[in-house]
Design a protein around this motif. Structure first.
Motif: not given
Length: 251
Positions: A200-208
């Protein structure tokens, strides 16, 4: 004064580079922020004096300046997705007792750059540095799903050229799955990376707002019944959001 600050902040945000452009004319900026072009030009000229904004003398367009980058680097120089993610991975490992992985994109592939192995005897233990195409496995597919459209299209074309996607049917199935990942906010895969495992995976987002990587939990399929799976989904998605916020992302 507060109105001037508010307008200035809007101008700086409007100059964020995107996948299509990194420089804009004062007229283009005025349309983006809905301000008179004279006001935009005056404020941009003030920002240029302090190096917050740079004006290209050849095309008379503006972009973010080096002074702003230096300020950002002074905060981020010791930080990275790996450094930020590690304590949250440890917390997730403690709660799930399963193997935890951090995946980042390189070209058309996803690479495991950090992992915490499960303490259980029956467990998944994939090697650090393991590289797989972005159409293979939950952590890779969730990155592919959240790429900007042009980047996603380019990756998929590369996967087709390299024969990782072999037919129109496979392409259609992948696109359907990517749409479902966006709807749900996470990806699930079974027996894709290793036979008999569920991830099971979920995304990691940067500041932009760009997808920076993915955090995933993996374990033997036999343990992932519906109730357990729902608990894992909640823990993974909450952890990914927490890491993203630490990276400067605002939902």
């Amino acid at each position: 004064m507060s109105e001037v600050i508010s307008k200035t902040v809007k101008l700086v945000q409007a100059l964020r580079p995107d996948e299509f452009n990194h420089e804009w004319s004062a007229t283009e900026v005025s349309k983006k922020v809905d301000m008179p072009v004279q006001t935009v030009h005056r404020l941009l000229s003030c920002l240029e004096e302090y190096g917050i904004v740079f004006k290209n003398k050849e095309n008379r367009k503006f972009r973010l300046g080096l002074s702003l980058m230096q300020l950002g680097l002074s905060i981020l120089e010791d930080l990275s997705i790996l450094n930020i993610s590690r304590p949250f991975m440890e917390s997730l490992a403690d709660k799930t007792k399963e193997s935890i992985y951090l995946t980042v994109r390189e070209g058309n592939d996803g690479i495991f750059v950090e992992c915490i192995n499960s303490p259980q005897m029956l467990r998944i233990a994939e090697p650090l540095g393991m590289r797989l195409p972005l159409c293979h496995g939950a952590s890779k597919k969730v990155i592919l799903a959240y790429l900007k459209p042009t980047a996603q299209k380019r990756v998929i074309e590369g996967l087709i050229d390299s024969k990782h996607i072999k037919s129109q049917r496979e392409l259609d199935d992948l696109l359907d799955e990517l749409n479902l990942i966006i709807q749900h906010g996470y990806a699930i895969s079974t027996s894709e990376t290793t036979e008999g495992t569920t991830g099971v995976a979920a995304p990691i987002f940067a500041w932009n707002g760009q997808v920076e990587g993915a955090i995933s939990v993996a374990g033997p399929e036999i343990r992932f019944n519906s109730n357990y799976l729902n608990r894992i989904i909640d823990l993974v998605t909450n952890t990914s959001k927490t890491i993203s916020k630490e990276m400067g992302w605002m939902e």
